[in-house]
Motif scaffolding. Structure first.
Motif, PDB file in Angstrom:
ATOM      1  N   ALA A  58      37.020  37.807  48.910  1.00 46.80           N
ATOM      2  CA  ALA A  58      37.325  37.361  50.268  1.00 46.80           C
ATOM      3  C   ALA A  58      37.192  38.481  51.304  1.00 46.80           C
ATOM      4  O   ALA A  58      36.430  38.372  52.273  1.00 46.80           O
ATOM      5  N   GLY A  59      37.945  39.555  51.113  1.00 51.20           N
ATOM      6  CA  GLY A  59      37.982  40.608  52.118  1.00 51.20           C
ATOM      7  C   GLY A  59      36.664  41.336  52.298  1.00 51.20           C
ATOM      8  O   GLY A  59      36.152  41.468  53.416  1.00 51.20           O
ATOM      9  N   ILE A 110      38.446  31.071  46.966  1.00 46.14           N
ATOM     10  CA  ILE A 110      38.342  29.970  46.003  1.00 46.14           C
ATOM     11  C   ILE A 110      37.734  30.440  44.683  1.00 46.14           C
ATOM     12  O   ILE A 110      38.249  30.143  43.602  1.00 46.14           O
ATOM     13  N   VAL A 111      36.643  31.187  44.767  1.00 42.59           N
ATOM     14  CA  VAL A 111      35.946  31.614  43.549  1.00 42.59           C
ATOM     15  C   VAL A 111      36.848  32.495  42.678  1.00 42.59           C
ATOM     16  O   VAL A 111      36.837  32.395  41.449  1.00 42.59           O
ATOM     17  N   HIS A 112      37.661  33.339  43.327  1.00 43.26           N
ATOM     18  CA  HIS A 112      38.517  34.259  42.583  1.00 43.26           C
ATOM     19  C   HIS A 112      39.989  33.853  42.657  1.00 43.26           C
ATOM     20  O   HIS A 112      40.872  34.705  42.529  1.00 43.26           O
ATOM     21  N   ALA A 113      40.248  32.566  42.840  1.00 44.86           N
ATOM     22  CA  ALA A 113      41.625  32.066  42.953  1.00 44.86           C
ATOM     23  C   ALA A 113      42.444  32.471  41.740  1.00 44.86           C
ATOM     24  O   ALA A 113      42.007  32.318  40.596  1.00 44.86           O
ATOM     25  N   GLY A 114      43.645  32.993  41.986  1.00 49.05           N
ATOM     26  CA  GLY A 114      44.504  33.411  40.891  1.00 49.05           C
ATOM     27  C   GLY A 114      43.972  34.591  40.119  1.00 49.05           C
ATOM     28  O   GLY A 114      44.414  34.856  39.002  1.00 49.05           O
ATOM     29  N   ARG A 116      41.296  34.836  38.623  1.00 47.87           N
ATOM     30  CA  ARG A 116      40.672  34.382  37.386  1.00 47.87           C
ATOM     31  C   ARG A 116      39.169  34.633  37.419  1.00 47.87           C
ATOM     32  O   ARG A 116      38.564  34.716  38.473  1.00 47.87           O
ATOM     33  N   LYS A 117      38.590  34.724  36.240  1.00 47.55           N
ATOM     34  CA  LYS A 117      37.151  34.920  36.127  1.00 47.55           C
ATOM     35  C   LYS A 117      36.424  33.725  36.751  1.00 47.55           C
ATOM     36  O   LYS A 117      36.776  32.572  36.502  1.00 47.55           O
ATOM     37  N   PRO A 118      35.392  33.958  37.563  1.00 46.33           N
ATOM     38  CA  PRO A 118      34.642  32.845  38.157  1.00 46.33           C
ATOM     39  C   PRO A 118      34.035  31.937  37.090  1.00 46.33           C
ATOM     40  O   PRO A 118      33.480  32.413  36.108  1.00 46.33           O
ATOM     41  N   VAL A 119      34.181  30.643  37.297  1.00 48.32           N
ATOM     42  CA  VAL A 119      33.541  29.651  36.438  1.00 48.32           C
ATOM     43  C   VAL A 119      32.669  28.772  37.330  1.00 48.32           C
ATOM     44  O   VAL A 119      32.831  28.762  38.550  1.00 48.32           O
ATOM     45  N   ALA A 120      31.755  28.035  36.715  1.00 46.55           N
ATOM     46  CA  ALA A 120      30.750  27.314  37.489  1.00 46.55           C
ATOM     47  C   ALA A 120      31.365  26.332  38.483  1.00 46.55           C
ATOM     48  O   ALA A 120      30.982  26.308  39.659  1.00 46.55           O
ATOM     49  N   TRP A 121      32.334  25.515  38.036  1.00 48.76           N
ATOM     50  CA  TRP A 121      32.848  24.476  38.933  1.00 48.76           C
ATOM     51  C   TRP A 121      33.587  25.067  40.125  1.00 48.76           C
ATOM     52  O   TRP A 121      33.450  24.588  41.260  1.00 48.76           O
ATOM     53  N   ARG A 122      34.356  26.153  39.879  1.00 55.53           N
ATOM     54  CA  ARG A 122      35.105  26.749  40.983  1.00 55.53           C
ATOM     55  C   ARG A 122      34.168  27.521  41.911  1.00 55.53           C
ATOM     56  O   ARG A 122      34.378  27.564  43.125  1.00 55.53           O
ATOM     57  N   THR A 123      33.134  28.114  41.346  1.00 61.24           N
ATOM     58  CA  THR A 123      32.157  28.812  42.175  1.00 61.24           C
ATOM     59  C   THR A 123      31.432  27.828  43.080  1.00 61.24           C
ATOM     60  O   THR A 123      31.278  28.069  44.283  1.00 61.24           O
ATOM     61  N   PHE A 124      31.000  26.698  42.508  1.00 62.62           N
ATOM     62  CA  PHE A 124      30.301  25.697  43.320  1.00 62.62           C
ATOM     63  C   PHE A 124      31.233  25.144  44.396  1.00 62.62           C
ATOM     64  O   PHE A 124      30.827  24.997  45.567  1.00 62.62           O
ATOM     65  N   ALA A 125      32.480  24.865  44.026  1.00 62.15           N
ATOM     66  CA  ALA A 125      33.448  24.373  45.014  1.00 62.15           C
ATOM     67  C   ALA A 125      33.657  25.392  46.122  1.00 62.15           C
ATOM     68  O   ALA A 125      33.754  25.040  47.312  1.00 62.15           O
ATOM     69  N   ARG A 189      36.257  44.078  39.504  1.00 66.15           N
ATOM     70  CA  ARG A 189      37.647  43.652  39.612  1.00 66.15           C
ATOM     71  C   ARG A 189      38.220  43.354  38.241  1.00 66.15           C
ATOM     72  O   ARG A 189      37.487  43.210  37.261  1.00 66.15           O
ATOM     73  N   THR A 190      39.547  43.272  38.179  1.00 70.43           N
ATOM     74  CA  THR A 190      40.244  42.897  36.960  1.00 70.43           C
ATOM     75  C   THR A 190      40.507  41.403  36.994  1.00 70.43           C
ATOM     76  O   THR A 190      40.984  40.876  37.990  1.00 70.43           O
ATOM     77  N   TRP A 191      40.182  40.718  35.908  1.00 70.86           N
ATOM     78  CA  TRP A 191      40.413  39.289  35.838  1.00 70.86           C
ATOM     79  C   TRP A 191      41.545  38.971  34.887  1.00 70.86           C
ATOM     80  O   TRP A 191      41.691  39.591  33.834  1.00 70.86           O
ATOM     81  N   ALA A 192      42.348  37.995  35.232  1.00 72.15           N
ATOM     82  CA  ALA A 192      43.357  37.481  34.313  1.00 72.15           C
ATOM     83  C   ALA A 192      42.707  36.358  33.519  1.00 72.15           C
ATOM     84  O   ALA A 192      42.172  35.413  34.083  1.00 72.15           O
ATOM     85  N   THR A 193      42.709  36.453  32.202  1.00 70.08           N
ATOM     86  CA  THR A 193      42.113  35.406  31.377  1.00 70.08           C
ATOM     87  C   THR A 193      43.035  34.201  31.337  1.00 70.08           C
ATOM     88  O   THR A 193      44.210  34.266  31.675  1.00 70.08           O
ATOM     89  N   GLU A 194      42.500  33.072  30.930  1.00 69.27           N
ATOM     90  CA  GLU A 194      43.319  31.865  30.811  1.00 69.27           C
ATOM     91  C   GLU A 194      44.444  32.084  29.816  1.00 69.27           C
ATOM     92  O   GLU A 194      45.563  31.648  29.995  1.00 69.27           O
TER      93      GLU A 194
END
Length: 207
Positions: A58-59, A110-114, A116-125, A189-194
């Motif tokens: 975002a920033g 949105i892509v990096h919400a929480g 979390r690692k980007p996934v296709a559906w959240r990236t497209f959204a 960046r550091t991602w939190a896994t599911e």
């Protein structure tokens, strides 16, 4: 002890990445574009906006678009068709340009919400919401005001952008999901896994 997900400061590498994505967006305008009803040009540059927000976050994504537009404002011909100068911010496309900043920011959220690692559906959204909805939401009212056409009519004619922008959203999603698998360092960046999110385990770090 510093939490592994705490936001870090901007360093020289981040500044370089901001400059790179500003340059990428400028380069995407080199092929030029074509205008809709002789007013607003359709270009590939919104693909750069989508990629900046999705990869930088975002920033930094918003900062990269701010840098690009600042360079345009001082006269560099970095927009499609070799346009530049302060005058472009008083024309029909001014709102769309300013929407790039807000759009990149929303995409990153949105892509990096929480974290979390980007996934296709959240990236497209994310790229659709920020790169299309937000940009249109800023651009259409400004275009309407500058051209003195009714807002509804301006919104209707702007739908001609939609198919091309959806194609760019698909391309951006494909690029981001490929980078996640092949070169995660691009995201820096550091991602939190599911699993970490549900079990409280240590988050996964990008190598």
């Amino acid at each position: 002890m510093t939490h592994p997900l705490r936001t870090r400061g901007i360093d020289a590498t981040d500044i370089a990445r901001v400059a790179v994505f500003a340059a990428v967006t400028a380069v995407l305008g080199l092929p030029g574009g074509f205008t809709v009803f002789g007013v607003v040009p359709i270009t590939a540059q919104t693909l750069g906006v989508m990629l900046a927000g999705a990869i930088l976050g975002a920033g930094l994504g918003a900062l990269s678009m701010t840098l690009l537009l600042a360079l345009v404002a001082v006269g560099l011909p970095l927009l499609a068709g070799g346009r530049g100068g302060i005058g472009v911010f008083f024309g029909p496309s001014a709102g769309y340009l300013l929407g790039w900043i807000a759009g990149a920011f929303v995409i990153g959220l949105i892509v990096h919400a929480g974290r979390r690692k980007p996934v296709a559906w959240r990236t497209f959204a994310g790229v659709v919401t920020g790169g299309i909805v937000v940009v249109y939401a800023v651009g259409i009212p400004v275009q309407s005001a500058v051209t003195r056409l009714p807002l509804a009519e301006t919104a209707l004619t702007s739908l001609v952008f939609l198919p091309g922008d959806l194609v760019k959203a698909v391309i951006a999603t494909a690029v981001v999901t490929t980078l996640v698998r092949a070169y995660p360092r691009a995201f820096r960046r550091t991602w939190a896994t599911e699993d970490a999110a549900t079990s409280g385990a240590e988050p996964a770090r990008v190598p």
